[in-house]
Design an enzyme around this catalytic site. Sequence first.
Site, short mmCIF file in Angstrom:
data_model
loop_
_atom_site.label_atom_id
_atom_site.label_comp_id
_atom_site.label_asym_id
_atom_site.label_seq_id
_atom_site.Cartn_x
_atom_site.Cartn_y
_atom_site.Cartn_z
N ASP A 153 0.83 -1.21 0.00
CA ASP A 153 0.00 0.00 0.00
C ASP A 153 0.86 1.26 0.00
O ASP A 153 2.09 1.18 0.14
CB ASP A 153 -0.96 -0.01 1.20
CG ASP A 153 -0.28 -0.41 2.50
OD1 ASP A 153 0.96 -0.35 2.58
OD2 ASP A 153 -0.98 -0.80 3.45
N ASN A 161 -7.92 -2.65 13.79
CA ASN A 161 -9.31 -2.82 13.36
C ASN A 161 -9.46 -3.98 12.38
O ASN A 161 -10.49 -4.12 11.73
CB ASN A 161 -9.83 -1.53 12.72
CG ASN A 161 -9.02 -1.11 11.49
OD1 ASN A 161 -8.11 -1.82 11.08
ND2 ASN A 161 -9.36 0.02 10.91
N HIS A 166 -7.57 -4.50 9.67
CA HIS A 166 -7.23 -4.23 8.26
C HIS A 166 -6.00 -5.02 7.83
O HIS A 166 -5.16 -5.39 8.66
CB HIS A 166 -7.08 -2.73 7.98
CG HIS A 166 -5.81 -2.08 8.42
ND1 HIS A 166 -5.75 -0.75 8.82
CD2 HIS A 166 -4.53 -2.53 8.52
CE1 HIS A 166 -4.50 -0.44 9.11
NE2 HIS A 166 -3.75 -1.49 8.95
N GLU A 216 -9.59 -1.37 4.90
CA GLU A 216 -10.24 -1.11 6.18
C GLU A 216 -11.53 -1.93 6.28
O GLU A 216 -12.01 -2.46 5.27
CB GLU A 216 -10.56 0.39 6.28
CG GLU A 216 -9.34 1.30 6.13
CD GLU A 216 -8.43 1.30 7.37
OE1 GLU A 216 -8.48 0.36 8.17
OE2 GLU A 216 -7.65 2.27 7.49
#
Length: 253
Positions: free
Chosen positions: A64, A132, A134, A139
């Site tokens: 990313d 979370n 991800h 996400e």
Amino acid sequence: MADVIIVPHLHAGGAAAATLIAAVLSPKPDMVLGVATGSTPLPIWSALAAMRLDMSRVSAFALDEYLDLPPGHPESYAAVVHREIAVPLGLNPRKVHTPDAQADLRDAPSAYESAIRAAGGIDVQVVGIGRNGHIGFNEPGSSLSGRTHIANLAAQTRRDNARFFESFDQVPTRCITQGVGTILDARRLILVASGRRKADAVAAALEGPVTASVPASALQLHPDVVAIVDEDAASRLSFADHYRMSAPHGDAA
Ligand code: GLP
């Protein structure tokens, strides 16, 4: 079901992951390595660097990249990957790829997919996990079959990554990330997690339902995943004892 290796501390986890990567590199010196930023994989890169392997023919692809940072920003993942991974491992900079945040964003995602394909696909992808759930910057709510795309960062992720910037406001709000489907195309995945703050995400990813609410849970669908987690990150797993007994890479600890 992933192979789960529970290690006492991150250092041992780095050595275990480095050993797995070296085993792929040995018969295939031009392997394609999927690299990940973040603090957790750092012991992998230092363990690999200490092995002094010839990695000059390896191609590397990052998961990313932030958008909207000035070119060459030290916290852009292009800069981080160069500094923390490519230089220590002796990678050829021409073979190290991050999604191009400065390109026309209509073309950049498909260009990245094409580059991965042209390299022959990723042999081993290292993946961290967000608090979370991800993976990459996918996400909660991301498509589990998604390809490389532009996305918004969750507020939680921006808060977690604010430590790398002068303030929360300076953390970009947008990114370009391999999709979960892109990540699942890698032939082998190594998930690494460390610390109690990752314990819920690790349990949800490895033992919970496969759901877009926890993008890392999609790893359960992959046939060759090794999860290397330290005791703290493993603390919410229900079957930790079972994993310890069944871990196939017993030398990891
Ligand atoms: C960033 C990266 C993710 C990584 C996460 C975890 O958000 N984009 O790919 O998984 O950090 O980082 P750390 O290992 O530092 O907790």
